[in-house]
Design an enzyme around this catalytic site. Structure first.
Site, PDB file in Angstrom:
ATOM      1  N   LYS A  73      -0.999   3.330  -4.319  1.00 61.15           N
ATOM      2  CA  LYS A  73      -1.686   2.340  -4.005  1.00 61.15           C
ATOM      3  C   LYS A  73      -3.159   2.130  -4.717  1.00 61.15           C
ATOM      4  O   LYS A  73      -3.298   1.018  -5.322  1.00 61.15           O
ATOM      5  CB  LYS A  73      -2.332   2.033  -2.606  1.00 61.15           C
ATOM      6  CG  LYS A  73      -1.083   1.960  -1.610  1.00 61.15           C
ATOM      7  CD  LYS A  73      -0.245   0.347  -2.057  1.00 61.15           C
ATOM      8  CE  LYS A  73      -1.364  -0.663  -1.461  1.00 61.15           C
ATOM      9  NZ  LYS A  73      -0.436  -1.992  -1.498  1.00 61.15           N
ATOM     10  N   GLU A 127      -7.107   3.870   2.279  1.00 59.95           N
ATOM     11  CA  GLU A 127      -6.884   5.167   1.940  1.00 59.95           C
ATOM     12  C   GLU A 127      -6.975   5.597   0.561  1.00 59.95           C
ATOM     13  O   GLU A 127      -7.139   6.779   0.054  1.00 59.95           O
ATOM     14  CB  GLU A 127      -5.406   5.397   2.342  1.00 59.95           C
ATOM     15  CG  GLU A 127      -5.168   5.327   3.783  1.00 59.95           C
ATOM     16  CD  GLU A 127      -4.015   5.818   4.223  1.00 59.95           C
ATOM     17  OE1 GLU A 127      -3.451   6.648   3.828  1.00 59.95           O
ATOM     18  OE2 GLU A 127      -3.147   5.292   5.283  1.00 59.95           O
ATOM     19  N   THR A 153      -5.318  -0.733   0.689  1.00 66.72           N
ATOM     20  CA  THR A 153      -5.570   0.129   1.731  1.00 66.72           C
ATOM     21  C   THR A 153      -7.082   0.681   1.592  1.00 66.72           C
ATOM     22  O   THR A 153      -7.382   1.160   0.486  1.00 66.72           O
ATOM     23  CB  THR A 153      -4.459   0.992   2.092  1.00 66.72           C
ATOM     24  OG1 THR A 153      -4.886   1.815   3.137  1.00 66.72           O
ATOM     25  CG2 THR A 153      -4.195   1.928   0.968  1.00 66.72           C
ATOM     26  N   TYR A 164       1.042   8.252  -1.125  1.00 67.31           N
ATOM     27  CA  TYR A 164       1.082   6.939  -0.925  1.00 67.31           C
ATOM     28  C   TYR A 164      -0.329   6.309  -1.295  1.00 67.31           C
ATOM     29  O   TYR A 164      -0.076   5.437  -2.149  1.00 67.31           O
ATOM     30  CB  TYR A 164       1.331   6.659   0.615  1.00 67.31           C
ATOM     31  CG  TYR A 164       0.596   5.300   1.065  1.00 67.31           C
ATOM     32  CD1 TYR A 164       1.092   4.279   0.864  1.00 67.31           C
ATOM     33  CD2 TYR A 164      -0.685   5.225   2.021  1.00 67.31           C
ATOM     34  CE1 TYR A 164       0.560   2.928   1.136  1.00 67.31           C
ATOM     35  CE2 TYR A 164      -0.910   4.201   2.448  1.00 67.31           C
ATOM     36  CZ  TYR A 164      -0.538   3.108   2.038  1.00 67.31           C
ATOM     37  OH  TYR A 164      -1.132   1.795   2.344  1.00 67.31           O
TER      38      TYR A 164
END
Length: 341
Positions: free
Chosen positions: A156, A128, A126, A152
């Protein structure tokens, strides 16, 4: 030949499986533990489904031994930021420990097969992981520093580093991809677009964090899946490819766009759906802006997003209207990620 897809019954995983099977030249092994956001109906009938948890090394070894995939797409992950605030350990276990177990199972299989040069492990991540951009900062590229701000995104980011480390240390042919916010049919209704559609049709308030000005790059899920297939065909081991539309929209703009289309297709006699917008206390650690520069993927993979934002929203709304039971499946839109004061 076969291709293994983990997280195959999830939103992006199932879109990838549909495109892989439509190509028709290889068997798709669809592996998923069937967590709360999974949906078997989203998988194509041609895929070989296996229910397994990527944290289960024995199960993974059995899958590799039986199906001998030539490539792995790793999409299995816990993905919802708000849930990661409430239950961070689940994200550590699934996104970090699970990735470790999958990398190790892949490495064992790859080694037993003589370490073939054409094998690929595509780790799907991602944007993010790069944290929040300031208003005047350029969009993310493959060289952007990692600055995760939520459990999160931190989980990741760790998984990304593990995947790259398994290539640097063991030679496993790894490719890492990072994508912007995906949207489209079959998305679990905790995410912004399906949540807004569901709440608007029910006449409920449409909650927007803060002032609604948080900006995201929005990518239609089928365009992302096409990019992942291009990575399989043309990506280089050790490479990083970023997928996004290259266009940003604020959350408020997204919600207003959904409301405007619902006004046309399913008008509410009480008044325009935008009247339901309600600003609520911001999420802890809410990143202000993400932006993707997809130019490298466009050049290196001959890929580009095909779906215009307005057309993608229209397709998403139409699908939700045609599948009303999906929007209400075991989820009622309660807010998560609240930290008691």
């Amino acid at each position: 030949m076969s291709i293994l897809v983990t997280g195959a019954a999830g939103f992006i995983g199932s879109a990838l499986c549909r495109q892989l099977t439509a190509r028709g030249d290889e068997t798709v092994i669809a592996l998923d533990r069937l967590g709360y956001a999974a949906c078997l109906q989203a998988l194509p009938a041609q895929a070989v489904f296996i229910q397994a948890d990527i944290r289960d090394a024995t199960a993974l070894d059995a899958v590799f031994a039986q199906h001998a995939p030539r490539a792995v797409f790793h999409l299995a992950a816990e993905t919802h930021v708000d849930r990661s605030i409430d239950t961070p350990l689940e994200f550590i276990e699934h996104n970090m420990v699970g990735t470790f177990q999958l990398l190790e199972a892949t490495r064992r299989f790859w080694g037993e097969r003589g370490r073939p040069d054409d094998f690929r492990f595509v780790h799907v991540s991602t944007d993010e992981v790069f944290g929040s951009l300031e208003a005047d900062e350029p969009a993310f590229t493959a060289s952007s520093p990692y600055r995760p701000n939520s459990p999160y995104s931190a989980s990741k980011a760790a998984a990304d580093h593990l995947a790259r480390a398994w290539m640097a240390t063991y030679g496993l042919p790894v490719i890492v991809t990072n994508c912007s916010n995906n949207y489209g049919p079959w998305q679990f209704p905790e995410k912004l677009m399906p949540l807004v559609i569901q709440k608007a049709l029910a006449g409920h308030p449409l909650p927007l964090y803060g002032d609604g000005g948080n900006r995201r790059d929005w990518l239609y899920v089928d365009d992302h899946a096409a990019g992942l297939m291009a990575v399989l065909d043309h990506g280089e081991p050790g490479g990083t490819y970023l997928f996004g539309s290259g266009r940003e929209h604020s959350n408020l703009e997204v919600v207003k766009a959904i409301c405007a289309q619902l006004d046309q297709w399913r008008p509410d006699p009480v008044g325009p759906y935008a009247r339901l917008i309600q600003f609520v206390t911001d999420r802890p650690g809410h990143d202000r802006r993400y932006g993707i520069d997809p130019s490298h993927a466009r050049r290196a993979l001959d890929w580009q997003p095909r779906t215009d934002f307005a057309d993608g929203i229209a397709a998403t709304i139409r699908w939700c209207l045609d599948h009303p039971h999906w929007a209400n499946r075991d989820y009622h839109g309660a807010r998560l990620g609240l930290i008691p004061s």
